[in-house]
Scaffold this active site. Structure first.
Site, short mmCIF file in Angstrom:
data_model
loop_
_atom_site.label_atom_id
_atom_site.label_comp_id
_atom_site.label_asym_id
_atom_site.label_seq_id
_atom_site.Cartn_x
_atom_site.Cartn_y
_atom_site.Cartn_z
CG ASP A 26 15.20 35.34 2.79
OD1 ASP A 26 14.41 36.31 2.55
OD2 ASP A 26 16.40 35.52 3.10
CB SER A 27 15.65 36.97 -1.19
OG SER A 27 16.07 37.83 -0.14
CD GLU A 70 23.07 40.47 1.80
OE1 GLU A 70 23.86 40.85 1.04
OE2 GLU A 70 22.11 40.44 2.19
CB CYS A 89 11.71 37.03 2.12
SG CYS A 89 12.13 38.23 0.73
CE1 TYR A 97 14.28 36.18 -4.73
CE2 TYR A 97 12.37 35.95 -3.31
CZ TYR A 97 13.29 35.55 -4.17
OH TYR A 97 12.87 34.25 -4.63
N GLY A 98 14.84 42.80 -2.48
CA GLY A 98 14.28 44.16 -2.63
C GLY A 98 14.27 45.04 -3.61
CB CYS A 106 14.14 43.81 6.33
SG CYS A 106 15.26 43.16 5.51
CB THR A 107 15.41 38.63 6.26
OG1 THR A 107 15.90 39.15 5.25
CG2 THR A 107 14.25 37.74 6.08
CG HIS A 108 19.47 41.25 6.09
ND1 HIS A 108 18.39 40.30 5.36
CD2 HIS A 108 20.77 41.31 5.42
CE1 HIS A 108 19.18 39.95 4.21
NE2 HIS A 108 20.71 40.20 4.20
#
Ligand code: DGL
Length: 267
Positions: free
Chosen positions: A11-12, A154, A74, A43-44, A186-188
């Site tokens: 992932d980023s 985050e 990602c 990366y977004g 999205c990962t988050h």
């Protein structure tokens, strides 16, 4: 490829640990080698050529770690660099991105109007619209870039006044009007799944791509007879830029304490 080799995930940054965690839940016997490119995060907002470059270099690193499969956790990398990673890996490992399993899931899903939220890089790539069209799936896709969500998560704004306001103002957008399902691309976003579910109050199916990908990976490994049958070896978690704050945040994304190591790719 052999069953006792590890699963590589990249992932980023450390957000992809949500995908690693989903994989751990359905494949508890697999060793994980994770790489988070914290030096180039996020990366977004990056140009596709940068994302392709970073992703292919990371894929080479994971090949050196002897991974049987490389999971591109990602979404932004999956949307912009899958073909390049596939070419770099050149059959030496299986490559799984996080978009195709969701497309596969949608094929057998009754919902018609599908919303997708993700980074600018994911949404601007047009990957979801293109794949739905290419594969002639009878769905209408409505996409929306939601760039404030990653920094919000985050910084720990979850389940509070700020997150409710930000989430609500994105989900109220005209583009997402009348959707039947929404893909968390999205990962988050698994970390705000509950808030998104609460917002829709069961009227919209919330599709958690990390879970879809983990199940897809399990099926693939089983189909190819690549499920580890030996005792699990110790996981490894690498980042390209180490800080204590990254290490502290890992528990939040992975639900277990992790020791991060510096993986030097960019020297
Ligand atoms: N990992 C990215 C994704 O899933 C989100 C964070 C970033 O922008 O790097 O698209």
């Amino acid at each position: 490829m052999q069953a006792n080799q590890p699963i590589g995930i990249f992932d980023s940054g450390i957000g992809g640990l949500t995908v690693a965690n989903a994989i751990r839940q359905v494949l508890p016997n697999e060793q994980i080698v994770y790489f988070g490119d914290t030096a180039h995060l996020p990366y977004g907002d990056k140009e596709p050529y940068s994302i392709k470059h970073y992703s292919t270099e990371i894929a080479k690193f994971l090949l050196k770690q002897n991974c049987k499969v490389i999971v591109m956790a990602c979404h932004t990398a999956s949307s912009n660099a899958y073909n390049e990673v596939l070419e770099t890996v050149n059959g030496k490992a299986l490559v799984i991105n996080v978009v195709d399993p969701v497309i596969n899931y949608l094929k057998n899903n009754k919902n018609k109007l599908i919303g997708v939220i993700g980074t600018k890089g994911t949404i601007n790539s047009g990957i979801y619209e293109n794949k739905i069209k290419e594969e002639q799936i009878n769905k209408i896709v409505k996409t929306l870039a939601t760039p404030l969500l990653c920094p919000m998560i985050e910084e720990g704004f979850i389940n509070d006044r700020i997150s409710h306001t930000v989430i609500q103002s994105y989900l109220e957008d005209e583009k997402l009007k009348n959707i039947d399902a929404i893909v968390l691309a999205c990962t988050h976003y698994p970390l705000i799944k509950k808030e998104i579910n609460d917002y829709y109050n069961k009227h919209v199916e919330v599709i958690d791509s990390s879970e879809v990908v983990a199940n897809f990976l399990k099926e693939e490994l089983s189909r190819l007879d690549l499920l580890n049958k030996e005792e699990r070896k110790v996981d490894q978690f690498y980042v390209s830029d180490y800080t204590e704050s990254f290490e502290k945040s890992t528990r939040f994304f992975f639900k277990e304490s992790i020791r991060l190591e510096k993986g030097s790719i960019w020297s």
